[in-house]
Design a protein around this motif. Structure first.
Motif, PDB file in Angstrom:
ATOM      1  N   PHE A 257       5.548 -12.742  -5.986  1.00 17.66           N
ATOM      2  CA  PHE A 257       5.551 -11.924  -7.201  1.00 17.66           C
ATOM      3  C   PHE A 257       5.817 -12.774  -8.441  1.00 17.66           C
ATOM      4  CE2 PHE A 257       6.665  -7.633  -5.008  1.00 17.66           C
ATOM      5  CZ  PHE A 257       5.352  -7.502  -4.604  1.00 17.66           C
TER       6      PHE A 257
ATOM      7  N   SER B  38      11.980  -2.634   1.519  1.00 20.53           N
ATOM      8  CA  SER B  38      12.506  -1.437   2.182  1.00 20.53           C
ATOM      9  C   SER B  38      11.705  -1.091   3.428  1.00 20.53           C
ATOM     10  CB  SER B  38      12.502  -0.245   1.215  1.00 20.53           C
ATOM     11  OG  SER B  38      11.185   0.242   1.011  1.00 20.53           O
TER      12      SER B  38
ATOM     13  N   THR C  81       3.089   2.862   0.344  1.00 24.02           N
ATOM     14  CA  THR C  81       4.286   2.266  -0.273  1.00 24.02           C
ATOM     15  C   THR C  81       4.039   0.797  -0.590  1.00 24.02           C
ATOM     16  OG1 THR C  81       5.749   3.804   0.862  1.00 24.02           O
ATOM     17  CG2 THR C  81       6.739   1.753   0.063  1.00 24.02           C
ATOM     18  N   TYR C  82       3.444   0.077   0.339  1.00 26.14           N
ATOM     19  CA  TYR C  82       3.147  -1.345   0.152  1.00 26.14           C
ATOM     20  C   TYR C  82       2.217  -1.546  -1.039  1.00 26.14           C
ATOM     21  CZ  TYR C  82       1.937  -6.141   1.549  1.00 26.14           C
ATOM     22  OH  TYR C  82       1.736  -7.501   1.582  1.00 26.14           O
TER      23      TYR C  82
ATOM     24  N   ALA D 291       3.965  -0.963  -4.289  1.00 20.07           N
ATOM     25  CA  ALA D 291       4.910  -2.049  -4.558  1.00 20.07           C
ATOM     26  C   ALA D 291       4.192  -3.298  -5.061  1.00 20.07           C
ATOM     27  CB  ALA D 291       5.720  -2.366  -3.305  1.00 20.07           C
TER      28      ALA D 291
ATOM     29  N   THR E 202       1.296  -3.345  -6.711  1.00 18.31           N
ATOM     30  CA  THR E 202       0.853  -3.037  -8.073  1.00 18.31           C
ATOM     31  C   THR E 202       2.019  -3.151  -9.054  1.00 18.31           C
ATOM     32  OG1 THR E 202      -0.921  -1.618  -7.275  1.00 18.31           O
ATOM     33  CG2 THR E 202      -0.189  -1.275  -9.545  1.00 18.31           C
ATOM     34  N   GLY E 203       3.188  -2.667  -8.644  1.00 23.61           N
ATOM     35  CA  GLY E 203       4.358  -2.706  -9.519  1.00 23.61           C
ATOM     36  C   GLY E 203       5.197  -3.965  -9.386  1.00 23.61           C
ATOM     37  N   ARG E 204       4.750  -4.889  -8.529  1.00 27.87           N
ATOM     38  CA  ARG E 204       5.525  -6.116  -8.252  1.00 27.87           C
ATOM     39  C   ARG E 204       6.988  -5.775  -7.976  1.00 27.87           C
ATOM     40  NH1 ARG E 204       3.126  -9.705 -13.115  1.00 27.87           N
ATOM     41  NH2 ARG E 204       1.361  -8.337 -13.235  1.00 27.87           N
ATOM     42  N   ASP E 205       7.165  -4.795  -7.091  1.00 24.02           N
ATOM     43  CA  ASP E 205       8.475  -4.239  -6.767  1.00 24.02           C
ATOM     44  C   ASP E 205       8.959  -4.781  -5.425  1.00 24.02           C
ATOM     45  OD1 ASP E 205      10.685  -2.678  -6.157  1.00 24.02           O
ATOM     46  OD2 ASP E 205       9.755  -0.809  -6.853  1.00 24.02           O
ATOM     47  N   LYS E 206       9.707  -5.863  -5.479  1.00 25.56           N
ATOM     48  CA  LYS E 206      10.203  -6.511  -4.265  1.00 25.56           C
ATOM     49  C   LYS E 206      11.097  -5.573  -3.469  1.00 25.56           C
ATOM     50  CE  LYS E 206      13.147 -10.273  -2.686  1.00 25.56           C
ATOM     51  NZ  LYS E 206      13.973 -11.403  -3.071  1.00 25.56           N
ATOM     52  N   THR E 207      11.941  -4.804  -4.134  1.00 24.24           N
ATOM     53  CA  THR E 207      12.852  -3.894  -3.434  1.00 24.24           C
ATOM     54  C   THR E 207      12.069  -2.859  -2.628  1.00 24.24           C
ATOM     55  OG1 THR E 207      14.534  -4.204  -5.132  1.00 24.24           O
ATOM     56  CG2 THR E 207      14.749  -2.250  -3.742  1.00 24.24           C
ATOM     57  N   ALA E 208      11.022  -2.307  -3.213  1.00 18.79           N
ATOM     58  CA  ALA E 208      10.207  -1.304  -2.507  1.00 18.79           C
ATOM     59  C   ALA E 208       9.505  -1.914  -1.302  1.00 18.79           C
ATOM     60  CB  ALA E 208       9.187  -0.679  -3.456  1.00 18.79           C
TER      61      ALA E 208
END
Length: 150
Positions: free
Chosen positions: A60, A29, A14-15, A18, A20-26
């Motif tokens: 990010f 979580s 998951t990390y 996240a 790779t996608g620069r997904d702070k929410t992920a």
């Protein structure tokens, strides 16, 4: 695969996605609301998910366009149904504006606990060794073929 290692592997997967996608929410979580983070950079400690989330957001925001990744190696996990300690080496890599591959290696430890029936990171500690001669942090890990965990 032990339950502890399976949980730790889900967290690293998951990390990595996240980052790779620069997904702070992920990424956020994964953390407990009252997480304490001992990060390698600048701040002595981050107290709580809001403070840590601000730091993740700044990270990010600082990332230039291009491919970024977090790759975990030599993942180990210990524990049971209450607490799991996971440890790994993690390589953060990206392409510079000139197209060069850049990277930084860290040592990472997570203390995972149950929170409202879900595993979360209650504590994170990242580090890197310090060169005894120069006093500088060593962020490039050289792997010795005779000692693969070096």
């Amino acid at each position: 695969m032990s339950e502890a290692l399976a949980v730790a592997k889900r967290f690293t997967d998951t990390y990595s996605a996240a980052v790779t996608g620069r997904d702070k929410t992920a990424i956020m979580s994964l953390y407990a609301p009252d997480v304490r983070v001992f990060d390698l950079w600048s701040t002595w400690s981050h107290e709580g998910a809001d403070t840590w989330g601000d730091s993740i957001g700044e990270w990010f925001d600082s990332i230039e366009s291009g491919t970024h990744s977090a790759t975990f190696t030599d993942l180990r996990a210990y524990g049971d149904h209450d607490v799991i300690v996971a440890e790994s080496f993690v390589r953060y890599s990206w392409h510079s504006p000139e197209g060069e591959l850049e990277w930084m290696d860290n040592r990472l430890t997570w203390a995972l606990v149950q929170h409202k029936g879900e595993w979360v990171i209650a504590h994170e500690h990242t580090s890197a060794p310090v060169n005894a001669e120069t006093g500088l942090v060593v962020t490039k890990r050289e792997v010795d073929a005779h000692h693969p965990n070096s």
